[in-house]
Design a protein around this motif. Structure first.
Motif, mmCIF file in Angstrom:
data_model
loop_
_atom_site.group_PDB
_atom_site.id
_atom_site.type_symbol
_atom_site.label_atom_id
_atom_site.label_comp_id
_atom_site.label_asym_id
_atom_site.label_seq_id
_atom_site.Cartn_x
_atom_site.Cartn_y
_atom_site.Cartn_z
ATOM 1 N N ASP A 1 -52.025 25.208 -61.751
ATOM 2 C CA ASP A 1 -51.762 26.483 -62.405
ATOM 3 C C ASP A 1 -52.997 26.924 -63.192
ATOM 4 O OD1 ASP A 1 -50.826 28.583 -64.051
ATOM 5 O OD2 ASP A 1 -48.816 27.746 -64.094
ATOM 6 N N ARG B 1 -50.448 33.815 -56.074
ATOM 7 C CA ARG B 1 -49.498 34.105 -57.153
ATOM 8 C C ARG B 1 -48.111 33.601 -56.754
ATOM 9 N NH1 ARG B 1 -50.821 40.344 -57.142
ATOM 10 N NH2 ARG B 1 -51.154 39.716 -54.969
ATOM 11 N N TYR C 1 -45.333 36.594 -62.338
ATOM 12 C CA TYR C 1 -45.985 35.608 -61.482
ATOM 13 C C TYR C 1 -46.895 34.693 -62.293
ATOM 14 C CZ TYR C 1 -44.413 38.567 -57.670
ATOM 15 O OH TYR C 1 -43.631 39.271 -56.808
ATOM 16 N N VAL C 2 -47.038 33.470 -61.812
ATOM 17 C CA VAL C 2 -48.064 32.565 -62.317
ATOM 18 C C VAL C 2 -49.169 32.542 -61.268
ATOM 19 C CG1 VAL C 2 -46.507 31.151 -63.696
ATOM 20 C CG2 VAL C 2 -46.903 30.539 -61.307
ATOM 21 N N THR C 3 -50.389 32.306 -61.717
ATOM 22 C CA THR C 3 -51.523 32.268 -60.803
ATOM 23 C C THR C 3 -51.885 30.809 -60.536
ATOM 24 O OG1 THR C 3 -52.348 34.329 -61.761
ATOM 25 C CG2 THR C 3 -53.881 33.069 -60.403
ATOM 26 N N THR C 4 -51.986 30.461 -59.266
ATOM 27 C CA THR C 4 -52.279 29.084 -58.881
ATOM 28 C C THR C 4 -53.497 29.034 -57.965
ATOM 29 O OG1 THR C 4 -50.740 29.228 -56.995
ATOM 30 C CG2 THR C 4 -49.866 28.352 -59.070
ATOM 31 N N VAL D 1 -56.825 32.406 -66.470
ATOM 32 C CA VAL D 1 -57.072 33.781 -66.040
ATOM 33 C C VAL D 1 -56.749 34.763 -67.158
ATOM 34 C CG1 VAL D 1 -56.305 35.594 -64.459
ATOM 35 C CG2 VAL D 1 -56.700 33.281 -63.605
ATOM 36 N N LEU D 2 -55.597 34.567 -67.817
ATOM 37 C CA LEU D 2 -55.190 35.479 -68.894
ATOM 38 C C LEU D 2 -56.146 35.404 -70.080
ATOM 39 C CD1 LEU D 2 -51.316 35.023 -68.941
ATOM 40 C CD2 LEU D 2 -52.598 36.997 -68.124
ATOM 41 N N ASP E 1 -42.429 33.461 -61.197
ATOM 42 C CA ASP E 1 -42.183 32.651 -62.402
ATOM 43 C C ASP E 1 -40.709 32.611 -62.799
ATOM 44 O OD1 ASP E 1 -41.665 35.146 -63.497
ATOM 45 O OD2 ASP E 1 -43.306 35.070 -64.963
ATOM 46 N N HIS F 1 -46.061 35.685 -54.097
ATOM 47 C CA HIS F 1 -46.153 37.139 -54.088
ATOM 48 C C HIS F 1 -46.296 37.585 -52.637
ATOM 49 C CE1 HIS F 1 -47.611 41.194 -54.756
ATOM 50 N NE2 HIS F 1 -47.458 41.048 -56.068
ATOM 51 N N THR G 1 -52.966 30.171 -64.599
ATOM 52 C CA THR G 1 -52.503 31.394 -65.256
ATOM 53 C C THR G 1 -53.128 31.577 -66.630
ATOM 54 O OG1 THR G 1 -50.385 31.154 -64.131
ATOM 55 C CG2 THR G 1 -50.477 32.715 -65.950
ATOM 56 N N GLU G 2 -53.055 30.541 -67.445
ATOM 57 C CA GLU G 2 -53.559 30.648 -68.815
ATOM 58 C C GLU G 2 -55.057 30.886 -68.817
ATOM 59 O OE1 GLU G 2 -53.499 28.010 -72.889
ATOM 60 O OE2 GLU G 2 -51.983 27.621 -71.366
#
Length: 201
Positions: A117, A83, A91-94, A122-123, A86, A56, A119-120
């Motif tokens: 990663d 970020r 974006y995925v968060t790393t 955080v979500l 994707d 990002h 992402t999951e």
């Protein structure tokens, strides 16, 4: 740079972690197989490309700041959340740890980073917080159990599996090898149980 070479031998085939190095020209000089596989469809072969191509635009400042800290503090590791594109406009968060590379003359040689990663994580964390009041108590408890199984339980289990695999590749006695093999087999069985329970939901 010997420490980076040793880490490359361990994590080049990692199924969990990203490992990259960036030269003083700000271009990727190495990416492990997992990192290349995940981002290949978005960016193609990353080696030789500028490090910012995957991230990002706003997060390049974070990367620069953390890299500066690492160069000013040789031997120390500094964290960053970045970020990454994707490939679908999102974006995925790393999460990463940065460490500066110096050559045999103690001159800066680049940066190496280990990441994964989140992402999951955080979500799920955000979703649980946002929807807690709208879910019934039972629904919320089920969502929380699923979250715990997916992250709280599987993370240390994955670490145990990774460490036992690493130990199996070392020069050890046959007796210790048998014990490590049993630990590894039990961890795999538990991992499958967790996967089966998650699939039933």
């Amino acid at each position: 740079m010997p420490d980076f070479e040793e880490i490359k031998q361990i994590l080049d085939d990692s199924t969990m972690y990203y490992l990259i190095s960036v030269g003083m020209d700000s271009n990727y000089s190495y990416v492990n197989k997992r990192y290349q596989k995940i981002f290949n469809n978005v960016h193609g072969n990353l080696v030789g490309q500028h490090y910012s191509v995957t991230m990002h635009p706003e997060d390049t400042k974070i990367c620069q700041s953390v890299s500066e800290q690492a160069f000013m503090n040789p031997g120390k590791v500094f964290p960053a959340v970045i970020r990454k594109h994707d490939g679908d406009g999102g974006y995925v968060t790393t999460k990463w740890e940065y460490k500066a590379i110096f050559d045999k003359n103690d001159l800066p040689g680049g940066m190496f980073c280990i990441g994964h990663d989140i992402t999951e994580l955080v979500l799920n964390s955000s979703e649980l917080k946002d929807t807690k009041e709208s879910l019934t108590k039972t629904q919320y408890n089920l969502a929380e159990i699923n979250y715990i199984q997916s992250h709280v339980v599987r993370k240390p289990l994955a670490n145990i599996m990774g460490l036992s695999n690493l130990l199996e590749s070392m020069d050890i006695t046959p007796e210790l090898g048998d014990i490590i093999g049993m630990i590894n087999e039990s961890a795999k069985e538990l991992d499958q149980v967790i996967r089966d329970i998650a699939a039933m939901k």
